[in-house]
Design an enzyme around this catalytic site. Structure first.
Site, mmCIF file in Angstrom:
data_model
loop_
_atom_site.group_PDB
_atom_site.id
_atom_site.type_symbol
_atom_site.label_atom_id
_atom_site.label_comp_id
_atom_site.label_asym_id
_atom_site.label_seq_id
_atom_site.Cartn_x
_atom_site.Cartn_y
_atom_site.Cartn_z
ATOM 1 N N ASP A 14 0.688 -1.058 -0.048
ATOM 2 C CA ASP A 14 0.008 -0.057 -0.041
ATOM 3 C C ASP A 14 0.938 1.327 0.072
ATOM 4 O O ASP A 14 0.742 2.178 -0.752
ATOM 5 C CB ASP A 14 -1.039 -0.106 1.118
ATOM 6 C CG ASP A 14 -1.767 -1.482 1.166
ATOM 7 O OD1 ASP A 14 -2.588 -1.211 0.560
ATOM 8 O OD2 ASP A 14 -1.767 -1.981 2.484
ATOM 9 N N HIS A 28 -4.901 -3.518 5.940
ATOM 10 C CA HIS A 28 -4.365 -3.834 4.508
ATOM 11 C C HIS A 28 -5.752 -4.423 3.881
ATOM 12 O O HIS A 28 -6.046 -5.459 3.415
ATOM 13 C CB HIS A 28 -3.424 -4.816 4.371
ATOM 14 C CG HIS A 28 -3.222 -5.407 2.812
ATOM 15 N ND1 HIS A 28 -2.817 -4.366 1.938
ATOM 16 C CD2 HIS A 28 -3.244 -6.418 2.218
ATOM 17 C CE1 HIS A 28 -2.501 -4.970 1.000
ATOM 18 N NE2 HIS A 28 -2.967 -6.241 0.860
#
Length: 327
Positions: free
Chosen positions: A162, A190
């Site tokens: 990310d 996540h």
């Protein structure tokens, strides 16, 4: 004098991420160009995956990597994790058609209970664990909860993909090289709820929001683009993002073993940044010779706090779903 080989376990070693990962580990990109390695590779103990694992091992042999001292191929956790210095938990059960998220959490929970217990029982005293298999924040919480011998701070979840996605999106928007984008950290899960904090990010040393000059884009385009990037790749490619996930794990571990590196890691929250105590959340850490220190000094504005509250709610919900697995 030659270094002692590191023992590195990789689960799901014949899967898509494993296949993209192993050659980079063996070439020295994760632990350094002078660090010999023994790869201990775990796959499901059935004929198909075990046969595929043998094929991957044959390719690793054919690369003639000078650093690859030996390999162990197995379907047994206690063999894979025996005396390892690093356990990279890549494998997990994917979500099938019509499968409820709660069922996915519980099915994976059972896998990570068993792996956490095995690691605590047979791994080296200095073993560190990185969880990639999704839902990684909750899986790492479950695995760490099994540890009686190893400290919980040895267990981390990967949110580096990310972070890499966020930096790439900011660099593209600003028309700058990727290295110009710094201080871009991921908070929370996540998942699409995670918060890619643009409020402290910098581009060429200046505030990213100032350089980009488009608050609406940052809030309404950038954040969902990062959060839903995995789904967009599946839509485009027909397969999940394996190579970029493997690359992020190389970054995650390399930076954890490089003192002074500042990067996003999923760790036990201890109530920092407004996260519930006991959940595992992405946040900035600084690597040290002994491990890492969480950087808890960033002041969050009301917008950032609202985003963190959303991802915290999801993490708490996941924890509640698997509470019967936590003992």
């Amino acid at each position: 004098m030659a270094k002692t080989p590191l023992r590195v376990a990789v689960t799901g070693a014949a899967g898509n991420i494993g296949y993209a990962l192993l050659f980079r580990i063996a070439s020295g990109q994760m632990f350094g160009a002078d660090q010999p390695l023994i790869l201990q590779l775990l796959e499901i103990p059935v004929e198909g995956p075990q046969k595929a694992l043998k094929g991957v091992a044959m390719e690793l042999e054919d690369c003639a990597f000078p650093l690859l001292s030996d390999m162990v191929l197995t379907g047994e956790a206690d063999v894979a994790f025996k005396d390892v210095n690093w356990a990279l938990l890549v494998g997990s059960k994917p979500r099938g058609p019509g499968m409820e998220r709660a069922d996915l959490l519980k099915d994976n929970g059972k896998i990570f209970i068993a792996q956490g217990q095995s690691i605590d029982k047979v791994a080296a005293d200095d073993c560190r664990v990185a969880v990639v298999g999704n839902p990684c924040n909750t899986n790492v919480m479950i695995a760490a909860n099994q540890a009686k011998r190893l400290p919980k701070d040895r267990f981390t979840a990967m949110v580096r993909l990310d972070e890499n996605r966020a930096r790439a999106q900011l660099a593209k928007k600003a028309g700058v090289a990727i290295d110009a984008v710094t201080d871009t950290f991921i908070y929370g899960n996540h998942s699409p709820t995670m918060f890619a904090d643009f409020t402290h990010a910098k581009i060429g040393g200046k505030a990213a929001a100032e350089v980009i000059g488009d608050e609406a884009w940052l809030k309404n385009d950038f954040l969902p683009a990062v959060g839903k990037r995995g789904a967009a790749i599946i839509e485009a490619r027909g397969l999940s993002s394996a190579a970029s996930a493997a690359n992020a794990l190389v970054d995650h571990v390399r930076d954890l073993v490089t003192p002074g590196k500042i990067h996003s890691v999923g760790v036990e929250s201890h109530g920092r940044y407004g996260f519930a105590d006991g959940v595992w959340a992405g946040m900035p850490v600084k690597s040290t010779a002994a491990g890492y220190e969480v950087i808890d000094s960033y002041e969050m504005d009301d917008f950032a706090k609202s985003k963190i509250a959303l991802t915290n709610d999801e993490l708490v919900g996941e924890r509640d779903t698997v509470k019967d697995l936590l003992g």
